[in-house]
Design a protein around this motif. Sequence first.
Motif, PDB file in Angstrom:
ATOM      1  N   PHE A  86      -6.827 -31.261  76.941  1.00 20.77           N
ATOM      2  CA  PHE A  86      -7.738 -30.344  76.271  1.00 20.77           C
ATOM      3  C   PHE A  86      -8.208 -31.002  74.986  1.00 20.77           C
ATOM      4  CE2 PHE A  86      -3.362 -29.446  75.165  1.00 20.77           C
ATOM      5  CZ  PHE A  86      -3.369 -29.497  73.782  1.00 20.77           C
ATOM      6  N   SER A  87      -9.161 -30.369  74.327  1.00 20.56           N
ATOM      7  CA  SER A  87      -9.574 -30.821  73.002  1.00 20.56           C
ATOM      8  C   SER A  87      -8.686 -30.159  71.967  1.00 20.56           C
ATOM      9  CB  SER A  87     -11.032 -30.442  72.744  1.00 20.56           C
ATOM     10  OG  SER A  87     -11.318 -30.537  71.358  1.00 20.56           O
ATOM     11  N   MET A  88      -7.908 -30.964  71.260  1.00 19.26           N
ATOM     12  CA  MET A  88      -7.050 -30.429  70.210  1.00 19.26           C
ATOM     13  C   MET A  88      -7.879 -29.760  69.115  1.00 19.26           C
ATOM     14  SD  MET A  88      -3.904 -32.334  68.251  1.00 19.26           S
ATOM     15  CE  MET A  88      -3.185 -32.793  69.809  1.00 19.26           C
ATOM     16  N   ASP A  89      -9.033 -30.352  68.824  1.00 21.50           N
ATOM     17  CA  ASP A  89      -9.915 -29.774  67.805  1.00 21.50           C
ATOM     18  C   ASP A  89     -10.339 -28.356  68.199  1.00 21.50           C
ATOM     19  OD1 ASP A  89     -10.377 -32.208  66.048  1.00 21.50           O
ATOM     20  OD2 ASP A  89     -10.953 -32.968  68.013  1.00 21.50           O
ATOM     21  N   VAL A  96     -15.654 -28.429  67.633  1.00 23.44           N
ATOM     22  CA  VAL A  96     -16.012 -29.266  68.779  1.00 23.44           C
ATOM     23  C   VAL A  96     -15.103 -30.488  68.824  1.00 23.44           C
ATOM     24  CG1 VAL A  96     -18.401 -28.478  68.829  1.00 23.44           C
ATOM     25  CG2 VAL A  96     -17.793 -30.506  67.466  1.00 23.44           C
ATOM     26  N   SER A  97     -15.007 -31.076  69.990  1.00 23.01           N
ATOM     27  CA  SER A  97     -14.105 -32.204  70.193  1.00 23.01           C
ATOM     28  C   SER A  97     -14.561 -33.455  69.441  1.00 23.01           C
ATOM     29  CB  SER A  97     -14.014 -32.525  71.685  1.00 23.01           C
ATOM     30  OG  SER A  97     -13.163 -33.629  71.910  1.00 23.01           O
ATOM     31  N   GLU A  98     -13.594 -34.271  69.051  1.00 24.31           N
ATOM     32  CA  GLU A  98     -13.882 -35.572  68.458  1.00 24.31           C
ATOM     33  C   GLU A  98     -13.567 -36.709  69.426  1.00 24.31           C
ATOM     34  OE1 GLU A  98     -11.896 -35.967  64.696  1.00 24.31           O
ATOM     35  OE2 GLU A  98     -13.019 -34.327  63.782  1.00 24.31           O
ATOM     36  N   GLU A  99     -13.150 -36.366  70.645  1.00 21.69           N
ATOM     37  CA  GLU A  99     -12.794 -37.398  71.610  1.00 21.69           C
ATOM     38  C   GLU A  99     -13.322 -37.044  72.990  1.00 21.69           C
ATOM     39  OE1 GLU A  99      -8.565 -37.820  72.262  1.00 21.69           O
ATOM     40  OE2 GLU A  99      -8.302 -35.696  72.620  1.00 21.69           O
ATOM     41  N   TYR A 100     -13.102 -37.962  73.909  1.00 23.86           N
ATOM     42  CA  TYR A 100     -13.474 -37.778  75.308  1.00 23.86           C
ATOM     43  C   TYR A 100     -12.198 -37.773  76.150  1.00 23.86           C
ATOM     44  CZ  TYR A 100     -18.194 -39.203  73.917  1.00 23.86           C
ATOM     45  OH  TYR A 100     -19.429 -39.289  73.315  1.00 23.86           O
ATOM     46  N   VAL A 101     -12.228 -37.007  77.235  1.00 20.97           N
ATOM     47  CA  VAL A 101     -11.179 -37.088  78.261  1.00 20.97           C
ATOM     48  C   VAL A 101     -11.904 -37.198  79.588  1.00 20.97           C
ATOM     49  CG1 VAL A 101      -9.219 -35.979  79.392  1.00 20.97           C
ATOM     50  CG2 VAL A 101      -9.574 -35.640  76.928  1.00 20.97           C
ATOM     51  N   GLU A 102     -11.569 -38.243  80.361  1.00 19.63           N
ATOM     52  CA  GLU A 102     -12.194 -38.401  81.675  1.00 19.63           C
ATOM     53  C   GLU A 102     -11.141 -38.684  82.724  1.00 19.63           C
ATOM     54  OE1 GLU A 102     -14.944 -41.666  81.958  1.00 19.63           O
ATOM     55  OE2 GLU A 102     -13.350 -43.160  81.977  1.00 19.63           O
ATOM     56  N   THR A 103     -11.481 -38.341  83.955  1.00 22.55           N
ATOM     57  CA  THR A 103     -10.595 -38.646  85.076  1.00 22.55           C
ATOM     58  C   THR A 103     -10.727 -40.131  85.411  1.00 22.55           C
ATOM     59  OG1 THR A 103     -12.292 -38.091  86.688  1.00 22.55           O
ATOM     60  CG2 THR A 103     -10.830 -36.303  85.999  1.00 22.55           C
ATOM     61  N   ILE A 104      -9.611 -40.768  85.689  1.00 22.26           N
ATOM     62  CA  ILE A 104      -9.674 -42.161  86.139  1.00 22.26           C
ATOM     63  C   ILE A 104      -9.194 -42.288  87.578  1.00 22.26           C
ATOM     64  CG2 ILE A 104      -9.653 -43.210  83.857  1.00 22.26           C
ATOM     65  CD1 ILE A 104      -6.704 -43.769  84.146  1.00 22.26           C
ATOM     66  N   GLU A 105      -8.865 -41.161  88.167  1.00 21.59           N
ATOM     67  CA  GLU A 105      -8.611 -41.003  89.595  1.00 21.59           C
ATOM     68  C   GLU A 105      -9.202 -39.639  89.972  1.00 21.59           C
ATOM     69  OE1 GLU A 105      -4.151 -43.070  89.806  1.00 21.59           O
ATOM     70  OE2 GLU A 105      -4.371 -40.906  90.042  1.00 21.59           O
ATOM     71  N   PRO A 106      -9.413 -39.379  91.266  1.00 21.77           N
ATOM     72  CA  PRO A 106      -9.739 -37.999  91.640  1.00 21.77           C
ATOM     73  C   PRO A 106      -8.600 -37.080  91.168  1.00 21.77           C
ATOM     74  CG  PRO A 106     -10.139 -39.488  93.473  1.00 21.77           C
ATOM     75  CD  PRO A 106      -9.421 -40.291  92.416  1.00 21.77           C
ATOM     76  N   VAL A 107      -8.944 -35.937  90.632  1.00 28.18           N
ATOM     77  CA  VAL A 107      -7.957 -35.049  90.016  1.00 28.18           C
ATOM     78  C   VAL A 107      -8.009 -33.664  90.653  1.00 28.18           C
ATOM     79  CG1 VAL A 107      -7.464 -33.762  87.871  1.00 28.18           C
ATOM     80  CG2 VAL A 107      -7.763 -36.234  87.794  1.00 28.18           C
ATOM     81  N   GLU A 108      -6.826 -33.151  90.969  1.00 26.57           N
ATOM     82  CA  GLU A 108      -6.656 -31.740  91.335  1.00 26.57           C
ATOM     83  C   GLU A 108      -5.993 -31.091  90.126  1.00 26.57           C
ATOM     84  OE1 GLU A 108      -4.600 -31.127  95.033  1.00 26.57           O
ATOM     85  OE2 GLU A 108      -5.669 -32.805  95.968  1.00 26.57           O
ATOM     86  N   ALA A 109      -6.621 -30.061  89.599  1.00 27.24           N
ATOM     87  CA  ALA A 109      -6.141 -29.453  88.368  1.00 27.24           C
ATOM     88  C   ALA A 109      -6.275 -27.943  88.425  1.00 27.24           C
ATOM     89  CB  ALA A 109      -6.926 -30.010  87.181  1.00 27.24           C
ATOM     90  N   PHE A 110      -5.750 -27.309  87.393  1.00 26.45           N
ATOM     91  CA  PHE A 110      -5.897 -25.873  87.207  1.00 26.45           C
ATOM     92  C   PHE A 110      -6.409 -25.651  85.803  1.00 26.45           C
ATOM     93  CE2 PHE A 110      -3.024 -26.307  90.709  1.00 26.45           C
ATOM     94  CZ  PHE A 110      -3.349 -25.244  91.547  1.00 26.45           C
ATOM     95  N   ALA A 111      -7.568 -25.003  85.716  1.00 26.61           N
ATOM     96  CA  ALA A 111      -8.184 -24.746  84.415  1.00 26.61           C
ATOM     97  C   ALA A 111      -7.683 -23.431  83.846  1.00 26.61           C
ATOM     98  CB  ALA A 111      -9.703 -24.695  84.564  1.00 26.61           C
ATOM     99  N   ILE A 112      -7.564 -23.394  82.519  1.00 28.81           N
ATOM    100  CA  ILE A 112      -7.245 -22.170  81.796  1.00 28.81           C
ATOM    101  C   ILE A 112      -8.184 -22.101  80.603  1.00 28.81           C
ATOM    102  CG2 ILE A 112      -5.411 -23.307  80.443  1.00 28.81           C
ATOM    103  CD1 ILE A 112      -3.952 -20.579  80.406  1.00 28.81           C
ATOM    104  N   SER A 113      -8.645 -20.920  80.275  1.00 27.37           N
ATOM    105  CA  SER A 113      -9.529 -20.816  79.115  1.00 27.37           C
ATOM    106  C   SER A 113      -8.724 -21.041  77.839  1.00 27.37           C
ATOM    107  CB  SER A 113     -10.214 -19.451  79.068  1.00 27.37           C
ATOM    108  OG  SER A 113      -9.300 -18.443  78.679  1.00 27.37           O
ATOM    109  N   ILE A 114      -9.356 -21.656  76.865  1.00 26.01           N
ATOM    110  CA  ILE A 114      -8.716 -21.866  75.559  1.00 26.01           C
ATOM    111  C   ILE A 114      -8.269 -20.521  74.986  1.00 26.01           C
ATOM    112  CG2 ILE A 114      -9.190 -22.562  73.161  1.00 26.01           C
ATOM    113  CD1 ILE A 114      -8.822 -24.993  74.946  1.00 26.01           C
ATOM    114  N   GLU A 115      -9.078 -19.505  75.193  1.00 32.77           N
ATOM    115  CA  GLU A 115      -8.755 -18.169  74.698  1.00 32.77           C
ATOM    116  C   GLU A 115      -7.460 -17.645  75.316  1.00 32.77           C
ATOM    117  OE1 GLU A 115     -10.784 -13.836  75.269  1.00 32.77           O
ATOM    118  OE2 GLU A 115     -12.145 -15.446  74.666  1.00 32.77           O
ATOM    119  N   ASP A 116      -7.304 -17.809  76.640  1.00 32.92           N
ATOM    120  CA  ASP A 116      -6.070 -17.368  77.304  1.00 32.92           C
ATOM    121  C   ASP A 116      -4.875 -18.190  76.843  1.00 32.92           C
ATOM    122  OD1 ASP A 116      -6.998 -15.218  78.807  1.00 32.92           O
ATOM    123  OD2 ASP A 116      -7.502 -16.455  80.543  1.00 32.92           O
TER     124      ASP A 116
END
Length: 196
Positions: A86-89, A96-116
């Motif tokens: 996630f974006s720590m910022d 807003v974020s100061e960095e990038y996060v990208e997948t370097i393999e195909p990714v299976e994930a579960f998203a959660i809202s920052i609010e939750d």
Amino acid sequence: MHTVTPTDIPTILKTMRSAWPVGDESVSELARCLSPCRFPKRHRLVEEGRAYGKAYFIERGMTRSYWFVDGEEITTSFSTEGGIVFSMDELYYNKVSEEYVETIEPVEAFAISIEDLRRLFATRLDLANWGRVIHQNEYRRLHRSHKNRLTLPAKERYEAFKAEFPEVCRRAQLGYIASYLGITQSTLSRIRNSII
């Protein structure tokens, strides 16, 4: 739409509980906030200057975080199965974020809202403690990485990294690892060949 249950997130749950004994009730509440998602290789989950409002628990695959410095990508961390990105910022400072996060393999994930995620940290002590532990571990990793860059020769830096992150060494591109270690890819290639 399929409701996520704890049985859908075995790797995430195992990694989470290895850091802190998160209770069944909290896990069930967390699972209810998750949405399954899949991303191809080289997909940006977080981007500098933007707020996405999401964090991602990784069930399968790997990501890397990086900054742009003078037009060059500088890798700052990797996340594999069981990790959260996630974006720590955004999460802690509502910026807003100061960095990038990208997948370097195909990714299976579960998203959660920052609010939750914020709400769970505020209402569930075991989840708040899990968050504290993963962040103190991340701080320790960053501290060691910085110290190693300042004090260790390139070969010893790589050996320390390999001992701590064998999966990343096996799966990530050499250029990403070299960037993380602060050395050139050709230097890292020579080091690896000398060790084999």
